[in-house]
Write a protein that holds these residues in place. Structure first.
Motif, PDB file in Angstrom:
ATOM      1  N   THR A  36       1.063  -1.179  -0.052  1.00 46.49           N
ATOM      2  CA  THR A  36       0.273  -0.352   0.430  1.00 46.49           C
ATOM      3  C   THR A  36       1.232   1.611  -0.243  1.00 46.49           C
ATOM      4  OG1 THR A  36       0.043  -0.203   1.972  1.00 46.49           O
ATOM      5  CG2 THR A  36      -2.154  -1.483   1.634  1.00 46.49           C
ATOM      6  N   LEU A  63      -6.711   2.052  -1.866  1.00 47.37           N
ATOM      7  CA  LEU A  63      -7.332   1.197  -2.866  1.00 47.37           C
ATOM      8  C   LEU A  63      -7.585   0.148  -2.266  1.00 47.37           C
ATOM      9  CD1 LEU A  63      -5.787   2.003  -6.219  1.00 47.37           C
ATOM     10  CD2 LEU A  63      -7.844   2.732  -5.386  1.00 47.37           C
ATOM     11  N   ASP A  65      -8.706  -2.698   1.416  1.00 49.71           N
ATOM     12  CA  ASP A  65      -9.843  -2.549   2.637  1.00 49.71           C
ATOM     13  C   ASP A  65      -9.659  -3.675   3.132  1.00 49.71           C
ATOM     14  OD1 ASP A  65     -11.653  -2.445   4.149  1.00 49.71           O
ATOM     15  OD2 ASP A  65     -13.873  -1.785   2.758  1.00 49.71           O
ATOM     16  N   GLN A  82      -9.697  -6.402   0.074  1.00 53.23           N
ATOM     17  CA  GLN A  82     -10.790  -6.541  -1.289  1.00 53.23           C
ATOM     18  C   GLN A  82      -9.353  -5.382  -1.576  1.00 53.23           C
ATOM     19  OE1 GLN A  82     -14.608  -4.681  -2.889  1.00 53.23           O
ATOM     20  NE2 GLN A  82     -13.530  -3.167  -3.024  1.00 53.23           N
ATOM     21  N   SER A  84      -7.909  -3.793  -4.503  1.00 50.21           N
ATOM     22  CA  SER A  84      -8.365  -2.332  -5.968  1.00 50.21           C
ATOM     23  C   SER A  84      -6.596  -2.030  -6.793  1.00 50.21           C
ATOM     24  CB  SER A  84      -9.195  -1.675  -6.296  1.00 50.21           C
ATOM     25  OG  SER A  84     -10.216  -1.892  -4.822  1.00 50.21           O
ATOM     26  N   GLY A  85      -6.827  -1.179  -7.733  1.00 54.43           N
ATOM     27  CA  GLY A  85      -6.317  -0.600  -9.201  1.00 54.43           C
ATOM     28  C   GLY A  85      -4.943  -1.723  -8.960  1.00 54.43           C
ATOM     29  N   PHE A 138     -13.950 -11.099  -8.216  1.00 54.37           N
ATOM     30  CA  PHE A 138     -13.169 -10.640  -8.978  1.00 54.37           C
ATOM     31  C   PHE A 138     -13.847  -9.282  -9.619  1.00 54.37           C
ATOM     32  CE2 PHE A 138     -13.408 -14.693 -10.389  1.00 54.37           C
ATOM     33  CZ  PHE A 138     -13.112 -14.775 -12.006  1.00 54.37           C
ATOM     34  N   GLY A 140     -13.018  -6.809 -13.300  1.00 55.40           N
ATOM     35  CA  GLY A 140     -11.976  -6.300 -13.747  1.00 55.40           C
ATOM     36  C   GLY A 140     -11.697  -5.434 -15.013  1.00 55.40           C
ATOM     37  N   GLY A 144      -7.751  -2.162 -14.830  1.00 52.07           N
ATOM     38  CA  GLY A 144      -7.370  -2.416 -14.002  1.00 52.07           C
ATOM     39  C   GLY A 144      -8.027  -3.361 -12.965  1.00 52.07           C
ATOM     40  N   GLY A 145      -7.810  -3.623 -12.219  1.00 52.16           N
ATOM     41  CA  GLY A 145      -8.525  -5.043 -11.726  1.00 52.16           C
ATOM     42  C   GLY A 145      -8.600  -5.138 -10.005  1.00 52.16           C
ATOM     43  N   ILE A 146      -9.828  -5.909  -9.649  1.00 46.33           N
ATOM     44  CA  ILE A 146     -10.518  -5.704  -7.635  1.00 46.33           C
ATOM     45  C   ILE A 146     -10.659  -7.200  -7.461  1.00 46.33           C
ATOM     46  CG2 ILE A 146     -12.341  -4.954  -6.595  1.00 46.33           C
ATOM     47  CD1 ILE A 146     -13.106  -2.535  -8.644  1.00 46.33           C
ATOM     48  N   ARG A 148     -11.438  -9.072  -4.301  1.00 44.38           N
ATOM     49  CA  ARG A 148     -11.694  -9.201  -3.082  1.00 44.38           C
ATOM     50  C   ARG A 148     -11.776 -11.170  -1.784  1.00 44.38           C
ATOM     51  NH1 ARG A 148     -16.564  -8.482  -3.738  1.00 44.38           N
ATOM     52  NH2 ARG A 148     -16.414  -5.978  -3.692  1.00 44.38           N
TER      53      ARG A 148
END
Length: 219
Positions: A36, A63, A65, A82, A84-85, A138, A140, A144-146, A148
């Protein structure tokens, strides 16, 4: 979960600290490593094979959590994270994530480091949480992709609850409050990256392909 070392504990008394979280998801064929700080970092010299020699992609703290880590008698609660980015999820990665055999029951690890107001690392890596992935969502696009993921301890992930605990000393010795102290310390030293003291890390952007990431010990 380990505790911060003596240098990190001393740094926690400062009016401004800038924690950095590191995450490793052991997805078969395409493991995810990120941190991070906002800048990709090559880790070395920790003695932990899951860290040393590995580059952790930099994403911003806003980004990430991660649910609080709650330690209680019998173990710790499940943790959700989670991210992100992340770099865009291509068809190959999406195919791997779509198959539970590639991630279910595989290791997920979280670490934390402490930085001072000048973004200088104080102390080493704290093993923040280790468990096994039991659920994963997931999404994206080209931006970008996420991901969880739900992470649980070994017993929760692979077996039924045994109802056993090593934290019941007080049952046999009424004056032994070590279990209460251990639980209080563990819960008191964990923190969601979304509640970082002192704001962001001070780094912006990231490193693109072909650029060598700096080593953690060089910062």
């Amino acid at each position: 979960m380990s505790l911060p070392d003596i240098d990190a504990v001393a740094a926690l008394d400062a009016p401004v600290i800038k924690p950095v979280w590191f995450a490793f998801l052991d997805i078969n064929g395409d493991p995810v490593r990120c941190n991070t700080s906002g800048v990709s970092l090559l880790v070395d010299g920790t003695g932990d094979p899951d860290l040393d020699g590995q580059t952790f992609t930099g994403i911003g703290g806003d980004l990430v959590d991660i649910s609080p880590v709650s330690v209680r008698e019998g173990g710790s609660e499940r943790v959700t994270a989670q991210l992100s980015g992340l770099p865009p999820l291509d068809d190959d990665i999406l195919g791997q994530l779509d198959n539970p055999a590639n991630w279910q029951g595989r290791v997920a690890r979280l670490w934390r480091t402490i930085r001072n107001a000048a973004n200088e690392q104080e102390g080493g890596f704290q093993a923040y949480y280790t468990g096994y992935m039991t659920a994963l969502d997931f999404a994206g696009d080209e931006s970008g992709g996420i991901i969880r993921v739900t992470i649980e301890t070994y017993l929760a992930a692979f077996s039924q609850a045994s109802n056993r605990t090593y934290l019941d000393q007080e049952r046999y010795d009424p004056d032994d409050w070590s279990a209460r102290a251990s639980i209080a310390i563990a819960n008191g030293l964990t923190q969601n990256p979304g509640a970082v003291i002192g704001g962001g890390s001070g780094y912006g952007g990231g490193y693109g392909g072909g650029v060598t990431a700096p080593r953690v010990n060089d910062l």
